[in-house]
Design a protein around this motif. Sequence first.
Motif: not given
Length: 198
Positions: A123-146
């Motif tokens: 689970e952690l390996q799959l999740t880390a691979c997903i997170v590693a591919k995120r773009r800066a624009t996704a981090w902007e939106a996701g951080t605010l969603a969190d």
Amino acid sequence: MIVLTIDQRRSRSSEDKVQALIEQANATVPVVRPFQRTAGDEVQAVLDDASEAIRLAVMMAASGDWSVGLGFGQVETPLPKETRAGRGPAFEYARVAVERSKNTNAHVAVHGPSHEATRLEAELQLTACIVAKRRATAWEAGTLADEGLTQQQIAKELGITQQAVSSRLSAALWFEANRMMDEAAKSLTRQLKMLGEL
């Protein structure tokens, strides 16, 4: 208990990032024993909060700068003040995990006294691979969603459309990855309770 052993990748060809990690992690992450340099470019800490440990392990691995080993199980008590002086199976499991993490694409591994460690690692390996591919624009939106903002509020904050916010979060699998980490944390918490470590 949970022991995180984190080793800087490519440390011979890049600047030492260990001290910055120690300072930031100790200022923001609740720990039983603090993040401390154990040897060279390696850091270790003892935690009892599965959610914090899971999220930190995934984020550190996904950054590409660190190999992360998460060990869980018993520790010898009382724990010494110095993290690096700690002993017990959880420390040994973390050592095995961090060495194994260096040979994975995800840069994270989990080891413990039960078969649950294998599923948690996947689970952690799959999740880390997903997170590693995120773009800066996704981090902007996701951080605010969190932080609890709605997609309309995020759109207003970032000066984009709600559809663009939705697209960024969807492409990053933001909520799915968060759910995976939440479920992994619940599973790890159950394991620690069964072992009498919580």
